[in-house]
Structures are given as structure tokens and as C-alpha cells.
Design an enzyme around this catalytic site. Sequence first.
Site, PDB file in Angstrom:
ATOM      1  N   GLY A   1      16.668   5.323 -48.995  1.00  0.00           N
ATOM      2  CA  GLY A   1      15.915   6.262 -48.696  1.00  0.00           C
ATOM      3  C   GLY A   1      16.513   7.408 -48.709  1.00  0.00           C
ATOM      4  O   GLY A   1      18.051   7.539 -48.951  1.00  0.00           O
TER       5      GLY A   1
ATOM      6  N   GLY B   1      17.311  14.805 -45.661  1.00  0.00           N
ATOM      7  CA  GLY B   1      17.636  16.417 -45.670  1.00  0.00           C
ATOM      8  C   GLY B   1      18.872  16.328 -46.377  1.00  0.00           C
ATOM      9  O   GLY B   1      19.473  17.237 -47.156  1.00  0.00           O
TER      10      GLY B   1
ATOM     11  N   VAL C   1      20.611   7.385 -48.627  1.00  0.00           N
ATOM     12  CA  VAL C   1      21.249   6.427 -48.038  1.00  0.00           C
ATOM     13  C   VAL C   1      21.171   5.081 -48.954  1.00  0.00           C
ATOM     14  O   VAL C   1      19.933   4.849 -49.392  1.00  0.00           O
ATOM     15  CB  VAL C   1      20.623   6.176 -46.490  1.00  0.00           C
ATOM     16  CG1 VAL C   1      21.200   5.007 -46.075  1.00  0.00           C
ATOM     17  CG2 VAL C   1      20.904   7.499 -45.798  1.00  0.00           C
TER      18      VAL C   1
ATOM     19  N   ASP D   1      20.590  16.765 -33.174  1.00  0.00           N
ATOM     20  CA  ASP D   1      19.332  16.748 -33.811  1.00  0.00           C
ATOM     21  C   ASP D   1      18.731  15.125 -33.669  1.00  0.00           C
ATOM     22  O   ASP D   1      17.966  14.418 -34.463  1.00  0.00           O
ATOM     23  CB  ASP D   1      19.601  16.550 -35.378  1.00  0.00           C
ATOM     24  CG  ASP D   1      18.217  16.646 -36.344  1.00  0.00           C
ATOM     25  OD1 ASP D   1      17.053  17.257 -35.733  1.00  0.00           O
ATOM     26  OD2 ASP D   1      18.285  16.471 -37.549  1.00  0.00           O
TER      27      ASP D   1
HETATM   28  P1  ADP Z   1      16.318  11.281 -42.576  1.00  0.00           P
HETATM   29  O1  ADP Z   1      16.950  12.470 -43.296  1.00  0.00           O
HETATM   30  O2  ADP Z   1      14.622  11.135 -43.097  1.00  0.00           O
HETATM   31  O3  ADP Z   1      16.511  10.775 -41.417  1.00  0.00           O
HETATM   32  P2  ADP Z   1      18.113   9.241 -43.801  1.00  0.00           P
HETATM   33  O4  ADP Z   1      18.446   9.885 -44.781  1.00  0.00           O
HETATM   34  O5  ADP Z   1      19.014   9.746 -42.498  1.00  0.00           O
HETATM   35  O6  ADP Z   1      16.870  10.033 -43.567  1.00  0.00           O
HETATM   36  O7  ADP Z   1      17.966   7.882 -43.891  1.00  0.00           O
HETATM   37  C1  ADP Z   1      17.053   7.475 -44.782  1.00  0.00           C
HETATM   38  C2  ADP Z   1      16.687   5.902 -44.805  1.00  0.00           C
HETATM   39  O8  ADP Z   1      17.751   5.124 -44.678  1.00  0.00           O
HETATM   40  C3  ADP Z   1      15.899   5.839 -43.187  1.00  0.00           C
HETATM   41  O9  ADP Z   1      14.872   5.938 -43.219  1.00  0.00           O
HETATM   42  C4  ADP Z   1      16.528   4.534 -42.769  1.00  0.00           C
HETATM   43  O10 ADP Z   1      15.442   3.501 -43.102  1.00  0.00           O
HETATM   44  C5  ADP Z   1      17.925   4.128 -43.684  1.00  0.00           C
HETATM   45  N1  ADP Z   1      18.888   4.179 -43.157  1.00  0.00           N
HETATM   46  C6  ADP Z   1      19.883   5.220 -42.624  1.00  0.00           C
HETATM   47  N2  ADP Z   1      20.785   4.873 -41.936  1.00  0.00           N
HETATM   48  C7  ADP Z   1      20.637   3.490 -41.750  1.00  0.00           C
HETATM   49  C8  ADP Z   1      21.883   2.468 -41.239  1.00  0.00           C
HETATM   50  N3  ADP Z   1      22.963   2.827 -40.802  1.00  0.00           N
HETATM   51  N4  ADP Z   1      21.331   1.124 -41.669  1.00  0.00           N
HETATM   52  C9  ADP Z   1      20.349   0.962 -42.068  1.00  0.00           C
HETATM   53  N5  ADP Z   1      19.533   1.842 -42.732  1.00  0.00           N
HETATM   54  C10 ADP Z   1      19.694   2.955 -42.515  1.00  0.00           C
END
Ligand code: ADP
Length: 226
Positions: free
Chosen positions: A19, A22, A26, A132
Amino acid sequence: MQLSVGDNLGRYEIKAELGSGGMGTVYEAIDSTLQRKVAIKVLKPNALADSDGVERFNREAKAIAGLSHPNIISLYDFAEHDDAHYAVMEYADGTTLDECVESVNRDRAIEIAIGMANGLSAAHEGGIIHRDIKPANILLTKDGTPKLTDFGLARQETADHGQTQVGAVLGTIDYMPPEQLRDATAVDARSDLYSLAATLYQMVTGKSPRTVSYTHLRAHETRHDL
Ligand code: ADP
């Protein structure tokens, strides 16, 4: 930097895109040396703003890497590849609280809030403020453990000046205490507690904890404007 399945980033092999948020995108990846699953956040080119931002993040990354707590996603590595900075983190198999915040019952809400409070307490003892705390930054593993993520990254997001700040603040304003809306750099551990309480409020009531109308928030406004 857009990565595809099978690409390599240093010793990490990209397995899937999880996903985008901001600060960057990831990915699920495999650490080819240790043969374990990791999550990698590749930061957007402007995410750290300038060399000061990178230095500040590096400093914070060291502090965060020293934290070891079941309610905090561990930071394994922070590195650079072709000018892109990326954070390598513990992989949490599950969902974000954001995806199920409307459907948690009261007992579960209290359980999650206690986990978050324990994680935050360890961070605060280590001198780290999250800045945050919100449902999107809380991962729930399959066994139900809540884990706080995006330490340090959040600081960059809210401490930047100019356009970045406006965009970032709009995304997370609902959970922020008034002092943080006024000046993103002038917060302490209590601001995290406000955001934790706002998150608990949303879990228990199903309503947004928003207290300040978006239309009242502009980049240069001070408290008496709010
Ligand atoms: P946001 O800024 O919307 O919080 P992120 O960029 O932090 O989104 O994360 C995008 C997606 O990646 C999240 O919705 C989550 O599902 C996944 N994600 C983030 N960090 C991890 C992690 N450490 N392990 C597994 N999935 C993760």
C-alpha cells in the site's frame, strides 16, 4: 522509485506491494541474508525534505532501533538505494486498525488501547514521541496484538514546512491535539496521549474524534485563529 515483484533493493527481494501512504510506498519483501519476511517503506523523494531531514531521521532511526517492545513494530534497517531512502521493518501479518475501527467492541477497544499505551510508554521512556498516533498507524496482527508503526516517519511528516506540512496535517488532523495543530514541532509525550485517547474515542463511539473544522486550519494560523 516504483518497485515491482522480483526487484531487489540491497539484500531485500520485493514480494508484493502492500500500500501507499503520505510518506511513501510499503512493500512486503524477503531479507535474502536472514531469510525472513520484512516490510519495507520506500520514502517519497521529498519525504525527508532536505539533507537536514535525512540527518534528523537517521538520528531518530537510531533511537527507534533501540526500542524492543511487542507493541511497537521494530525497525531493522534504514538505508539508501539510488537516492531513495527506505526503512526496513518487522512484518506484521494482519490489518490496520483503520480498516476495522468501526467494528471493534468495547472490550477489544480497551485491549487495543492498553497495548498502545504500553508501546507508547516504552517509546516515551526512550525519549521518543510518535506525533501521529491514529488508527492507520496501528497494525493488528493475526493473533490480535496491536503494534504501533511509523515512529520517526511521522515526525518528518508533521515537522516539514510549507506545502508538505499542509498536506500532511490535513491527513491526520482528527487525532491531533490543539498545540500540535498550532506548531507541529512543539509537542511532547502528552500529545501522543491525546491522540491515543482520540483513537479510543473512535473505537468506542464509532465517530470521528474531529474537534476542529478543516476550514479553520490554514498553514500559518495560530491558536487564536482556531
Ligand atoms: P498510511 O500512511 O496510510 O498509514 P503506510 O504507507 O504506512 O500507510 O502503509 C501502507 C499499507 O502497508 C498499510 O495499510 C498496511 O497495510 C501496510 N503496512 C505498513 N507497515 C506494515 C508492516 N510493518 N507490516 C505489514 N504491513 C504493513
